[in-house]
Design an enzyme around this catalytic site. Structure first.
Site, mmCIF file in Angstrom:
data_model
loop_
_atom_site.group_PDB
_atom_site.id
_atom_site.type_symbol
_atom_site.label_atom_id
_atom_site.label_comp_id
_atom_site.label_asym_id
_atom_site.label_seq_id
_atom_site.Cartn_x
_atom_site.Cartn_y
_atom_site.Cartn_z
ATOM 1 N N SER A 1 -14.583 5.303 8.604
ATOM 2 C CA SER A 1 -15.977 5.119 8.233
ATOM 3 C C SER A 1 -16.843 6.134 8.967
ATOM 4 O O SER A 1 -16.410 6.787 9.920
ATOM 5 C CB SER A 1 -16.447 3.696 8.562
ATOM 6 O OG SER A 1 -16.313 3.436 9.942
ATOM 7 N N TYR B 1 0.833 -1.205 0.000
ATOM 8 C CA TYR B 1 0.000 0.000 0.000
ATOM 9 C C TYR B 1 0.869 1.258 0.000
ATOM 10 O O TYR B 1 0.645 2.188 -0.784
ATOM 11 C CB TYR B 1 -0.920 -0.027 1.216
ATOM 12 C CG TYR B 1 -1.859 1.157 1.297
ATOM 13 C CD1 TYR B 1 -2.916 1.289 0.409
ATOM 14 C CD2 TYR B 1 -1.687 2.134 2.281
ATOM 15 C CE1 TYR B 1 -3.785 2.367 0.480
ATOM 16 C CE2 TYR B 1 -2.552 3.214 2.356
ATOM 17 C CZ TYR B 1 -3.596 3.323 1.466
ATOM 18 O OH TYR B 1 -4.446 4.394 1.539
#
Length: 311
Positions: A226, A191
């Site tokens: 989130s 990543y």
């Protein structure tokens, strides 16, 4: 004298609050005028941040092209935007099915994106795929998948849409990146590598297209959390590493990042680092005192490996 000062303080605070309120209102109106009638392409529009960007730019009167790899979720986003929009002030969004990890189809989809309005004014590269694990346990196939989604996919789309911007001598490309484009975090090798690569590409591109009045912007939050999840207190022991890592993982809310993307477009900022002071300090320490940074990170890895994880 003292009584007068006490009486003036509430009035001063009220005046400052009023000025801030007016500034916010003017900024929002200015933002709307900047993107009104502009063709704005948002990749991974079905993610939390993608939805918020779609909401912000749709409200501002942009002509949206929303891209995502799930048609049902794109349609749900379309319905949500239409249900609260004023038809006299907004445009009906156009939907395009796009999976940036499937790089073989990105070039063809780019043509479909251009066919929507014949041009692109603003491209928001938002798509991202994450993976976490020790480097030796991450397969090369997964490494390639991460690079396709986070690096090759966005640059193929950018290269396909860039000639249109150059020929019109106008446009803006926004890369939503990550702090890991600035520094590497253990157990996120693939990543971090993809984010470093993407940042390097768009930093170079910025200088190349400046003469054509095309703006390249990068927005790098720590993490985008989130909607309903806040960082918990957890069972953190007193250590430099755990204090650093806990602060580093305090993610930004999608609403806040979307608003920052809008400000970046409005002000044509080149680089934005969206983080609290601890991650910002870490970036500077990595640059100015690399040995100290590496020592802290290495100590954290040893500490993590020596203590069994709960659950």
């Amino acid at each position: 004298m003292g009584v007068t000062a006490v009486l003036m303080l509430p009035l001063l605070l009220l005046g400052i609050s009023g000025l801030l309120f007016i500034y916010q209102k003017v900024s929002r109106l200015w933002s709307k005028s900047v993107v009104q009638n502009k063709v704005v392409v948002i990749t991974d529009a079905i993610s939390g941040l993608g939805k918020e960007c779609a909401r912000v730019f749709h409200t501002g009167g942009a002509r949206l092209v929303l891209c995502g790899k799930n048609w049902e979720r794109l349609q749900s986003l379309y319905d949500a935007l239409i249900s609260v929009a004023d038809p006299s002030k907004t445009f009906t969004p156009k939907l395009v099915l796009l999976d940036l990890s499937d790089i073989s189809c990105v070039q063809d989809v780019a043509k479909e994106v251009l066919d929507c309005y014949g041009c692109v004014d603003i491209l928001i590269n938002n798509a991202s795929v994450k993976v976490k694990g020790p480097a030796h346990k991450i397969s090369l196939e997964l490494d390639k998948k991460i690079m396709d989604a986070n690096y090759f996919g966005p640059i193929i789309l950018t290269k396909a849409l860039l000639p249109n911007m150059i020929s019109r001598r106008t446009g803006q490309i926004v890369l939503v990146n990550n702090i890991q484009g600035k520094l590497g975090i253990p157990f996120r090798t693939a990543y971090a590598a993809s984010k470093h690569a993407a940042l390097g590409f768009f930093d170079c591109l910025r200088a190349e297209v400046e003469e054509y009045d095309v703006v390249v912007s990068t927005v790098s939050p720590t993490f985008i959390r989130s909607y309903h999840v806040d960082p918990g207190q957890g069972n953190w022991e007193a250590s430099i590493w755990k204090f650093f890592f806990r602060k580093l993982t305090y993610g930004a809310h999608p609403v806040d990042v979307a608003e920052e993307v809008m400000r970046t477009v409005r002000r044509k900022k080149q680089e934005v680092f969206l983080a609290n002071p601890i991650p910002k300090a870490a970036v500077y320490i990595r640059t100015l005192f690399p040995e100290l940074f590496f020592a802290v990170v290495a100590y954290g890895v040893k500490e993590k490996l020596s203590v069994p994880e709960e659950g």
